[in-house]
Scaffold this active site. Structure first.
Site, PDB file in Angstrom:
ATOM      1  N   ARG A  38     -15.045 -10.521  -3.314  1.00 39.18           N
ATOM      2  CA  ARG A  38     -13.579 -10.494  -3.188  1.00 39.18           C
ATOM      3  C   ARG A  38     -12.935 -11.732  -3.806  1.00 39.18           C
ATOM      4  NH1 ARG A  38     -13.377  -7.795   2.740  1.00 39.18           N
ATOM      5  NH2 ARG A  38     -13.060  -5.681   1.983  1.00 39.18           N
ATOM      6  N   LYS A 202     -18.257  12.018   7.376  1.00 42.05           N
ATOM      7  CA  LYS A 202     -17.440  13.002   8.081  1.00 42.05           C
ATOM      8  C   LYS A 202     -16.331  13.632   7.261  1.00 42.05           C
ATOM      9  CE  LYS A 202     -18.140  11.179  12.665  1.00 42.05           C
ATOM     10  NZ  LYS A 202     -17.507  10.522  13.807  1.00 42.05           N
ATOM     11  N   GLY A 358     -15.768   1.908   0.519  1.00 45.12           N
ATOM     12  CA  GLY A 358     -16.838   0.994   0.876  1.00 45.12           C
ATOM     13  C   GLY A 358     -18.250   1.400   0.509  1.00 45.12           C
ATOM     14  N   GLY A 381     -10.088   1.160   2.407  1.00 45.62           N
ATOM     15  CA  GLY A 381      -9.037   1.923   3.102  1.00 45.62           C
ATOM     16  C   GLY A 381      -7.788   2.079   2.248  1.00 45.62           C
TER      17      GLY A 381
HETATM   18  P1  AMP Z   1     -18.269   7.182   5.016  1.00 50.30           P
HETATM   19  O1  AMP Z   1     -17.961   5.851   5.615  1.00 50.30           O
HETATM   20  O2  AMP Z   1     -17.590   8.333   5.681  1.00 50.30           O
HETATM   21  O3  AMP Z   1     -18.122   7.209   3.511  1.00 50.30           O
HETATM   22  O4  AMP Z   1     -19.802   7.445   5.333  1.00 50.30           O
HETATM   23  C1  AMP Z   1     -20.844   6.690   4.810  1.00 50.30           C
HETATM   24  C2  AMP Z   1     -22.046   6.900   5.661  1.00 50.30           C
HETATM   25  O5  AMP Z   1     -22.403   8.249   5.693  1.00 50.30           O
HETATM   26  C3  AMP Z   1     -23.268   6.158   5.165  1.00 50.30           C
HETATM   27  O6  AMP Z   1     -23.610   5.154   6.083  1.00 50.30           O
HETATM   28  C4  AMP Z   1     -24.350   7.235   5.104  1.00 50.30           C
HETATM   29  O7  AMP Z   1     -25.581   6.826   5.657  1.00 50.30           O
HETATM   30  C5  AMP Z   1     -23.771   8.336   5.951  1.00 50.30           C
HETATM   31  N1  AMP Z   1     -24.300   9.653   5.575  1.00 50.30           N
HETATM   32  C6  AMP Z   1     -24.369  10.170   4.343  1.00 50.30           C
HETATM   33  N2  AMP Z   1     -24.972  11.361   4.361  1.00 50.30           N
HETATM   34  C7  AMP Z   1     -25.306  11.618   5.636  1.00 50.30           C
HETATM   35  C8  AMP Z   1     -25.972  12.705   6.287  1.00 50.30           C
HETATM   36  N3  AMP Z   1     -26.409  13.761   5.590  1.00 50.30           N
HETATM   37  N4  AMP Z   1     -26.135  12.632   7.607  1.00 50.30           N
HETATM   38  C9  AMP Z   1     -25.695  11.550   8.304  1.00 50.30           C
HETATM   39  N5  AMP Z   1     -25.071  10.507   7.760  1.00 50.30           N
HETATM   40  C10 AMP Z   1     -24.865  10.531   6.425  1.00 50.30           C
END
Ligand code: AMP
Length: 400
Positions: A38, A202, A358, A381
């Site tokens: 950063r 998610k 991120g 974000g």
């Molecule tokens: P996000 O912050 O929503 O972009 O999510 C990132 C996180 O999603 C990372 O830490 C990944 O380990 C997790 N992730 C990616 N694919 C999967 C999966 N199939 N099942 C569970 N967690 C996941």
């Protein structure tokens, strides 16, 4: 509004809101900067100002102090690192609105740099307090916002303060400028086809960006944990994969809208499934809609990797947010790596690629692809909110 590329701010005292919210590590009671990404990303702005003969007052937050000053969140810890990076001494004021701070900023000479103590040692910062913003504004003749990472917050130093500077006394730093220009290359008039790759845990965190992209993208690629909510919504069996039961309708609606709008929605045909959330777990490749009981999809499978790489390699514009699997574990990183490779290849062949958010940024850094994509956004974000179509207070306040 000041455009740093066109305006020379010589002999001006320039108050710059930066995002130096860097991770620190503690060694023998001393704190050190653990990752200076950063800081590095604002160096072009700071060097330009110094070359132009300005003096600089830097303000930022660091961490989440609860109430008042706490040594582990003091910006004093970053002074040696920052001085070394800038190649000149950086003075420090131990309270951003203390008498010492005002005396120090008033005495600055061209080429000198002053760093103010953590803005969040004062609750008024996050409250967007006007009187506090006015006090901060006394530190500069000119205000530049170069903190894209906090542009989605209406805090005193990121937004409210802009109102205390006339339009020709305020503007963006070079980082903020680049972030906005690059995001607009995707959103405003993209070269087609525009392929958006969305992954991560998610659906709930990404639904607004998906909805917005349905209006601009030609193809949307879905991977990661959220693909199992889509698979289940389509009637598939997903074992114990990550599923948001309350988002099944949302997933169905997205699939329907994609059909209506003629957007190609790619879901992973196959998955690498495991019998535990563990690098040592047993694994098997299976159809993403036929994951056996007791198993969970932790990465996209080889057929999906191939299909996704093809779509990406045909793209002219690429937006990537979120990993394709649990890339932190070696056995489930092949999908994310394959996508990173395809994005790099496509970029080599002339596509514009923007990686933001991120975890996808962490992934391109980890696999050594950061230099092989067109732009890596610094704002997690903030970047998401910009792509969702929201007005970012830090941008709106400066534009006025
Ligand atoms: P996000 O912050 O929503 O972009 O999510 C990132 C996180 O999603 C990372 O830490 C990944 O380990 C997790 N992730 C990616 N694919 C999967 C999966 N199939 N099942 C569970 N967690 C996941």
């Amino acid at each position: 509004m000041i455009t740093l590329n066109e305006t020379k701010l010589d002999n001006k005292r320039v108050l710059v809101r930066v995002d130096f919210n860097v991770p620190l590590t503690e060694e023998n009671g001393r704190f050190k900067v653990a990752d200076d990404t950063r800081i590095r990303s604002t160096l072009p702005t700071l060097r330009r100002l110094l070359d132009d003969g300005a003096s600089i007052v830097l303000m930022t937050h660091l961490g989440r102090p609860k109430s008042g000053p706490e040594d582990r969140f003091s910006l004093q810890h970053i002074v040696p690192h920052l001085s070394e990076m800038l190649g000149r001494e950086v003075a420090f004021a131990d309270d951003c609105v203390g008498e010492n701070a005002f005396a120090a900023s008033a005495a600055l000479k061209p080429g000198q740099v002053l760093l103010l103590e953590n803005l969040r040692f004062h609750a008024e910062e996050q409250q967007g307090d006007k009187a506090f913003a006015e006090k901060l504004s006394r530190h500069g003749d000119v205000y530049l916002n170069d903190a894209f990472g906090t542009a989605h917050r209406a805090h005193a130093s990121t937004a409210v303060i802009a109102g205390f500077f006339a339009p020709d006394q305020r503007g963006f730093g070079l980082l903020m400028d680049a972030e906005i220009k690059n995001a607009d290359k995707v959103l405003a008039d993209p070269k087609r086809p525009l392929v958006a790759i969305l992954g991560g845990a998610k659906v709930s965190g990404k639904i607004m960006i998906i909805e917005r992209l349905l209006d601009v993208a030609d193809t949307i690629i879905i991977g990661g944990g959220m693909s199992y909510t889509f698979a289940k919504a389509a009637g598939g069996e997903v074992g114990k994969s990550l599923v948001e039961e309350d988002r099944l309708d949302t997933a169905r609606k997205v699939a329907e809208l994609a059909r209506e709008k003629g957007v190609e929605l790619l879901l992973p045909q196959d998955s690498v499934a495991a019998d535990a959330f563990d690098n040592e777990a047993n694994v098997q490749v299976c159809n993403s809609q036929e994951i056996p009981d007791g198993w969970m999809g932790l990465d996209i499978g080889p057929a999906a990797r191939k299909a996704y790489a093809e779509a990406i390699e045909n793209a002219k514009t690429i937006l990537w947010n979120g990993p394709m699997g649990v890339f932190e574990l070696d056995n489930f990183q092949a999908g994310t790596k394959a996508v990173a490779t395809a994005v790099a290849k496509s970029t080599e062949h002339g596509a514009f690629s923007l990686v933001g958010g991120g975890d996808s940024v962490a992934a391109v850094n980890r696999f050594g692809f950061a230099e092989r994509v067109s732009y890596v956004s610094t704002g997690g974000g903030a970047m998401l909110e910009y792509f969702e179509g929201k007005t970012l207070p830090g941008i709106a306040a400066v534009k006025g």
